[in-house]
Design a protein around this motif. Structure first.
Motif, PDB file in Angstrom:
ATOM      1  N   VAL A   1      -4.382   7.018   2.273  1.00 22.31           N
ATOM      2  CA  VAL A   1      -4.036   5.878   1.439  1.00 22.31           C
ATOM      3  C   VAL A   1      -4.115   6.338  -0.004  1.00 22.31           C
ATOM      4  CG1 VAL A   1      -4.716   3.564   0.698  1.00 22.31           C
ATOM      5  CG2 VAL A   1      -4.866   4.204   3.112  1.00 22.31           C
ATOM      6  N   PHE A   2      -3.004   6.197  -0.716  1.00 23.36           N
ATOM      7  CA  PHE A   2      -2.987   6.626  -2.113  1.00 23.36           C
ATOM      8  C   PHE A   2      -3.502   5.515  -3.013  1.00 23.36           C
ATOM      9  CE2 PHE A   2      -0.566   7.067  -6.150  1.00 23.36           C
ATOM     10  CZ  PHE A   2      -1.292   8.130  -6.648  1.00 23.36           C
ATOM     11  N   ARG A   3      -2.870   4.349  -2.947  1.00 26.66           N
ATOM     12  CA  ARG A   3      -3.338   3.220  -3.756  1.00 26.66           C
ATOM     13  C   ARG A   3      -2.630   1.951  -3.320  1.00 26.66           C
ATOM     14  NH1 ARG A   3      -0.407   1.284  -8.300  1.00 26.66           N
ATOM     15  NH2 ARG A   3       1.519   2.410  -8.616  1.00 26.66           N
ATOM     16  N   SER A   4      -3.175   0.834  -3.764  1.00 29.08           N
ATOM     17  CA  SER A   4      -2.520  -0.441  -3.504  1.00 29.08           C
ATOM     18  C   SER A   4      -1.745  -0.850  -4.747  1.00 29.08           C
ATOM     19  CB  SER A   4      -3.533  -1.512  -3.113  1.00 29.08           C
ATOM     20  OG  SER A   4      -4.468  -1.713  -4.147  1.00 29.08           O
ATOM     21  N   VAL A   5      -0.701  -1.614  -4.523  1.00 25.60           N
ATOM     22  CA  VAL A   5       0.168  -2.085  -5.605  1.00 25.60           C
ATOM     23  C   VAL A   5       0.097  -3.607  -5.609  1.00 25.60           C
ATOM     24  CG1 VAL A   5       2.534  -2.118  -6.487  1.00 25.60           C
ATOM     25  CG2 VAL A   5       1.675  -0.087  -5.293  1.00 25.60           C
ATOM     26  N   LEU A   6      -0.139  -4.166  -6.779  1.00 30.28           N
ATOM     27  CA  LEU A   6      -0.266  -5.606  -6.937  1.00 30.28           C
ATOM     28  C   LEU A   6       0.914  -6.152  -7.737  1.00 30.28           C
ATOM     29  CD1 LEU A   6      -4.092  -5.705  -7.688  1.00 30.28           C
ATOM     30  CD2 LEU A   6      -2.938  -6.239  -5.528  1.00 30.28           C
ATOM     31  N   PRO A   7       1.136  -7.464  -7.703  1.00 32.46           N
ATOM     32  CA  PRO A   7       2.286  -8.039  -8.425  1.00 32.46           C
ATOM     33  C   PRO A   7       2.360  -7.586  -9.883  1.00 32.46           C
ATOM     34  CG  PRO A   7       1.335  -9.678  -7.000  1.00 32.46           C
ATOM     35  CD  PRO A   7       0.407  -8.479  -6.951  1.00 32.46           C
TER      36      PRO A   7
ATOM     37  N   MET B   1       0.844  -1.181   0.000  1.00 28.55           N
ATOM     38  CA  MET B   1       0.000   0.000   0.000  1.00 28.55           C
ATOM     39  C   MET B   1       0.887   1.241   0.000  1.00 28.55           C
ATOM     40  SD  MET B   1      -3.221   0.964   0.086  1.00 28.55           S
ATOM     41  CE  MET B   1      -4.061  -0.491   0.683  1.00 28.55           C
ATOM     42  N   LEU B   2       0.514   2.215  -0.828  1.00 33.00           N
ATOM     43  CA  LEU B   2       1.207   3.508  -0.842  1.00 33.00           C
ATOM     44  C   LEU B   2       0.384   4.479  -0.008  1.00 33.00           C
ATOM     45  CD1 LEU B   2       2.220   3.860  -4.597  1.00 33.00           C
ATOM     46  CD2 LEU B   2       3.534   2.910  -2.703  1.00 33.00           C
ATOM     47  N   THR B   3       1.031   5.079   0.995  1.00 30.02           N
ATOM     48  CA  THR B   3       0.354   6.023   1.878  1.00 30.02           C
ATOM     49  C   THR B   3       1.189   7.289   2.007  1.00 30.02           C
ATOM     50  OG1 THR B   3       1.422   5.191   3.888  1.00 30.02           O
ATOM     51  CG2 THR B   3      -0.639   4.123   3.241  1.00 30.02           C
ATOM     52  N   ARG B   4       0.559   8.326   2.506  1.00 34.79           N
ATOM     53  CA  ARG B   4       1.275   9.562   2.782  1.00 34.79           C
ATOM     54  C   ARG B   4       0.596  10.272   3.927  1.00 34.79           C
ATOM     55  NH1 ARG B   4       1.820  13.484  -1.694  1.00 34.79           N
ATOM     56  NH2 ARG B   4       2.107  14.911  -0.003  1.00 34.79           N
TER      57      ARG B   4
ATOM     58  N   ILE C   1       7.352  10.931  -2.226  1.00 31.13           N
ATOM     59  CA  ILE C   1       6.103  11.583  -1.840  1.00 31.13           C
ATOM     60  C   ILE C   1       5.170  10.615  -1.112  1.00 31.13           C
ATOM     61  CG2 ILE C   1       6.231  13.390  -3.578  1.00 31.13           C
ATOM     62  CD1 ILE C   1       4.398  11.742  -5.359  1.00 31.13           C
ATOM     63  N   TYR C   2       5.507   9.327  -1.100  1.00 31.88           N
ATOM     64  CA  TYR C   2       4.693   8.313  -0.440  1.00 31.88           C
ATOM     65  C   TYR C   2       5.570   7.394   0.386  1.00 31.88           C
ATOM     66  CZ  TYR C   2       1.523   9.727  -4.144  1.00 31.88           C
ATOM     67  OH  TYR C   2       0.766  10.472  -4.993  1.00 31.88           O
ATOM     68  N   SER C   3       4.929   6.687   1.302  1.00 30.66           N
ATOM     69  CA  SER C   3       5.545   5.546   1.976  1.00 30.66           C
ATOM     70  C   SER C   3       4.977   4.292   1.327  1.00 30.66           C
ATOM     71  CB  SER C   3       5.191   5.537   3.464  1.00 30.66           C
ATOM     72  OG  SER C   3       5.736   6.644   4.125  1.00 30.66           O
ATOM     73  N   ALA C   4       5.771   3.238   1.271  1.00 32.19           N
ATOM     74  CA  ALA C   4       5.313   1.955   0.742  1.00 32.19           C
ATOM     75  C   ALA C   4       5.419   0.925   1.849  1.00 32.19           C
ATOM     76  CB  ALA C   4       6.156   1.539  -0.463  1.00 32.19           C
ATOM     77  N   ILE C   5       4.294   0.330   2.217  1.00 30.24           N
ATOM     78  CA  ILE C   5       4.263  -0.659   3.293  1.00 30.24           C
ATOM     79  C   ILE C   5       3.622  -1.947   2.787  1.00 30.24           C
ATOM     80  CG2 ILE C   5       2.084   0.272   4.207  1.00 30.24           C
ATOM     81  CD1 ILE C   5       3.115  -0.580   7.017  1.00 30.24           C
ATOM     82  N   ALA C   6       4.278  -3.059   3.107  1.00 25.92           N
ATOM     83  CA  ALA C   6       3.747  -4.369   2.727  1.00 25.92           C
ATOM     84  C   ALA C   6       2.538  -4.680   3.603  1.00 25.92           C
ATOM     85  CB  ALA C   6       4.815  -5.441   2.881  1.00 25.92           C
TER      86      ALA C   6
END
Length: 136
Positions: free
Chosen positions: A53-59, A41-44, A74-79
């Protein structure tokens, strides 16, 4: 390295456990990542301190790609679950020698912008009940 500027040995897999950050908002990161497995998930944090929550990232999708790669993220990326990413170093050099990669990145950025515009249109032109349903 090679004549193309791509060194396959420089691409490294990185395992993330659930709730582990790949990078934080404000980090300087000039690497690009591709999510191989899992869900990120990309958050800021907004100026008022609220987490957005900006958006989710999939494979298969990209992480870390932004307009200015040399500037703070500009975002954090958390699994969200255990995940695996591929780290692709020297993306600027790769794009200089592999125009098809640069075009793919531009296409991905255009797709992200289209999805964001679609999302914003949906949430700004709906009732509160419809907005909640759209988020689910």
């Amino acid at each position: 390295g090679s004549a193309s500027g791509f060194d396959a040995h420089a691409v490294k897999s990185l395992a993330l456990t659930a709730k582990q950050f790949l990078y934080h908002q404000g980090d300087i990161n000039n690497e690009l990542f591709v999510l191989r497995e899992g869900w990120v998930m990309l958050t800021r944090f907004s100026e008022s301190g609220d987490r957005q929550v900006f958006r989710s990232v999939l494979p298969g999708e990209l992480l870390g790609f932004q307009a200015h790669l040399q500037e703070p993220s500009i975002y954090s990326a958390i699994a969200l679950v255990d995940s695996v990413v591929c780290r692709v170093p020297n993306i600027i050099g790769l794009c200089a020698t592999q125009p098809e990669l640069a075009f793919s990145l531009a296409s991905a950025a255009a797709r992200d912008m289209m999805l964001t515009e679609r999302y914003l249109t949906h949430i700004t032109h709906r009732s509160a009940r419809e907005k909640i349903a759209f988020m689910l």
